[in-house]
Motif scaffolding. Sequence first.
Motif, short mmCIF file in Angstrom:
data_model
loop_
_atom_site.label_atom_id
_atom_site.label_comp_id
_atom_site.label_asym_id
_atom_site.label_seq_id
_atom_site.Cartn_x
_atom_site.Cartn_y
_atom_site.Cartn_z
N ILE A 140 98.37 49.46 99.59
CA ILE A 140 98.18 48.60 100.77
C ILE A 140 96.70 48.24 100.94
O ILE A 140 96.36 47.12 101.34
CB ILE A 140 98.73 49.29 102.03
CG1 ILE A 140 100.27 49.44 101.90
CG2 ILE A 140 98.39 48.50 103.27
CD1 ILE A 140 101.00 48.12 101.71
N GLN A 141 95.81 49.17 100.64
CA GLN A 141 94.38 48.86 100.71
C GLN A 141 94.04 47.74 99.73
O GLN A 141 93.26 46.83 100.04
CB GLN A 141 93.55 50.11 100.41
CG GLN A 141 93.69 51.23 101.43
CD GLN A 141 92.98 50.93 102.74
OE1 GLN A 141 92.65 49.79 103.04
NE2 GLN A 141 92.76 51.96 103.54
N GLN A 142 94.61 47.80 98.53
CA GLN A 142 94.37 46.74 97.55
C GLN A 142 94.92 45.41 98.04
O GLN A 142 94.30 44.35 97.85
CB GLN A 142 95.00 47.11 96.21
CG GLN A 142 94.30 48.27 95.51
CD GLN A 142 95.03 48.70 94.25
OE1 GLN A 142 96.00 48.07 93.83
NE2 GLN A 142 94.58 49.78 93.64
N ILE A 143 96.07 45.44 98.67
CA ILE A 143 96.67 44.21 99.19
C ILE A 143 95.79 43.60 100.28
O ILE A 143 95.59 42.38 100.32
CB ILE A 143 98.10 44.49 99.71
CG1 ILE A 143 99.05 44.70 98.52
CG2 ILE A 143 98.59 43.34 100.59
CD1 ILE A 143 100.44 45.14 98.93
N LYS A 144 95.24 44.44 101.15
CA LYS A 144 94.36 43.92 102.20
C LYS A 144 93.11 43.27 101.61
O LYS A 144 92.61 42.26 102.11
CB LYS A 144 93.98 45.05 103.17
CG LYS A 144 95.14 45.49 104.04
CD LYS A 144 94.74 46.64 104.96
CE LYS A 144 95.93 47.06 105.83
NZ LYS A 144 95.60 48.19 106.72
N GLN A 145 92.58 43.86 100.53
CA GLN A 145 91.45 43.24 99.85
C GLN A 145 91.85 41.90 99.23
O GLN A 145 91.08 40.93 99.27
CB GLN A 145 90.91 44.18 98.77
CG GLN A 145 90.29 45.45 99.32
CD GLN A 145 89.94 46.45 98.23
OE1 GLN A 145 90.05 46.16 97.04
NE2 GLN A 145 89.51 47.63 98.64
N ARG A 146 93.07 41.83 98.69
CA ARG A 146 93.57 40.57 98.12
C ARG A 146 93.73 39.52 99.21
O ARG A 146 93.46 38.32 98.98
CB ARG A 146 94.92 40.81 97.43
CG ARG A 146 94.87 41.59 96.15
CD ARG A 146 94.53 40.70 94.98
NE ARG A 146 95.67 39.85 94.62
CZ ARG A 146 95.56 38.74 93.90
NH1 ARG A 146 94.37 38.34 93.50
NH2 ARG A 146 96.61 38.02 93.58
N ILE A 147 94.16 39.93 100.40
CA ILE A 147 94.34 38.98 101.49
C ILE A 147 93.02 38.29 101.81
O ILE A 147 92.96 37.08 102.00
CB ILE A 147 94.90 39.70 102.74
CG1 ILE A 147 96.36 40.10 102.50
CG2 ILE A 147 94.80 38.80 103.96
CD1 ILE A 147 96.97 40.90 103.63
N GLU A 148 91.95 39.07 101.88
CA GLU A 148 90.65 38.49 102.19
C GLU A 148 90.26 37.43 101.16
O GLU A 148 89.75 36.36 101.51
CB GLU A 148 89.59 39.60 102.24
CG GLU A 148 89.76 40.55 103.41
CD GLU A 148 88.67 41.61 103.43
OE1 GLU A 148 87.80 41.58 102.53
OE2 GLU A 148 88.68 42.46 104.34
N LYS A 149 90.48 37.73 99.90
CA LYS A 149 90.09 36.77 98.84
C LYS A 149 91.00 35.55 98.84
O LYS A 149 90.54 34.42 98.70
CB LYS A 149 90.14 37.47 97.48
CG LYS A 149 89.11 38.58 97.34
CD LYS A 149 89.23 39.28 95.99
CE LYS A 149 88.19 40.39 95.87
NZ LYS A 149 88.31 41.11 94.58
N LEU A 150 92.31 35.77 99.00
CA LEU A 150 93.25 34.65 98.98
C LEU A 150 93.07 33.76 100.20
O LEU A 150 93.22 32.54 100.12
CB LEU A 150 94.68 35.17 98.91
CG LEU A 150 95.09 35.83 97.58
CD1 LEU A 150 96.46 36.48 97.71
CD2 LEU A 150 95.11 34.80 96.45
#
Length: 609
Positions: A320-330
């Motif tokens: 989930i931490q990785q997904i939150k980082q992906r959200i910021e970039k996307l």
Amino acid sequence: MADPIVHPGVHRPEFSAPVHARAEIVATLRATLGKPNTTLVGAAIGTGMAAQAASRGGADFILALNAGRLRSMGAPSIFSLLALRKSNDFVLDFARSEILPFVKVPVFFGASAFDPRCSIEAELERIADAGFGGIVNFPTSIFLDGRFRADIEGAGLGFQRELEMLRAAQRRNMATLAYVRTVTEAQQAVIAGVDIINLNLGWNVGGTVGSRTELSLRQAAEYAKIIFRQIRAISEDTLCVLEGGPIVSPDQMYEVSALSKADGYIGGSTIDRVPLEASMEQITSAFKSVGTLQKRIDELERQLEHVQREYSIVGRSPSIQQIKQRIEKLAASALPVLITGDAGTGKKLLARGIHEAARRSGSKLISSEDASGESLFGFAPSEGGRKVLGLLQYHPKATLLIENIECLCVDAQERLIEVIETGAYRRLGDNERGRFEGRLILASTRPLSELGSSGQLIPALESRLAPGHVFLPPLCDRLEDLPLLAEHFLQALRKDRRSRKLSVDHSAYRVLMTYGWPENIRELRSVLETAAIRCEGDWIKSEHLPPLGDANADAPHPHPGDEREWILDALQRHRFRRGEAARYLGISRKTLYNKMRVYGLPLQPRERS
């Protein structure tokens, strides 16, 4: 034999100490080990309070040891090897009065074989008569070395005498657990038929009286892996557990157990001394500075609330931490996003998180489960009928969430590629063009690789969606997020229904954490909402949970004439805990209680005569 002593002011239960036969104990432990996401945990302790607390916390078995009693008196565990008291009398005195009458899990008696004046058979007879279901060789000669160890072994009072004691216990139908430290000791124990072999990695570090160890966690895991491989080469049925050394926290236990493929862990100092020292230190400090502590609690609660709100995704697991980082970039890019994951994993919540993180002025999130060409691009009948507006035309600046992307036909997929690459779309029927300035988010319950290999996505669209692909793992793969999710759902429930504040009890968490969650967080929310309705107090306990989907998968289904035996079997399996037995049978507690009255079944285990 006289009744166990019960301290004044302490209510004594109306049941007698449970006696577990060897086969029952081993079968129960194996059944526990067979549940998903479960490892065996034993508590090596020396007081009734510690035993009851460990049992409530989910301990699968208790080891009543002289070391545990000495720790409660302020001495380090290593004092257990000194001739301070007659060890067996010492353990029998506290364990018979404080532990056996108050816990339901099997209790292994820490028996000393050092005294040459004591007959092994006579010692085992009085231990068995007291109600203990198992024997463990403690204190043990494995902690001795050098000339002292050699002299002890030469006198016939060392490890071989301990194995003789364990074999004699088996003949009395008692379960056996052996402490070992070396490959040779482990091999001898498994050849002796010991049920559980505990690889002790040395006296525990940590706390004020902890020992030092030269072993790192990685070295401990590699050593245990070698020992367990030797044990299982002789007997695959022998349970292998760990204890001691550098392991002082649940995370470290998990790391070493996973690498070594251990069946479980036994905690001594790590369950009583280390937590007790830390807790008493902290609570005393809290009383001294209650105002400061309250401010800190308020701050932590605000941080927790922020974590739960962040991007609408609740959790702290690595995935989930990785997904939150992906959200910021996307969110900062114009890439189309493809979200894949099983049903109920939260794909819509993730889409909302991406939409909100983008902060596009005047943009709305529009969700559509109809992944047809007409719904997306619009349609103009060839004979002058009424034109149908598509989502791209009706919401030209919105964030469009299109679910079930695998249902798009090839023609619609090709048109979608054109939208992604040029921002222009063509209506079906007359190919009239329009501009789409919004954001595309697509979703599927199928993995991206499967969508491509099965031909459900054309290669060109698959390659365009791959850079913005986000996979949402199922709940069973991120169970560490379950407590945060539970608190999040209960908090939302309080706001929606103006209900009282509810929290999840540890007994309910034990059930929730061992369930497979095939319908993911959607199912978790439904389970908690049902439990909230059933709960009358402030704590959701295990008996408030509805029957979970696979909780009674292995429960036998009776013939009408065998219903009494069916119910009795379930009660015995769960030691007459009616809530657990009812969930196992897939019926309500009230139904179970009524059937027990009809069939004349006892409401608790029968006392020994």
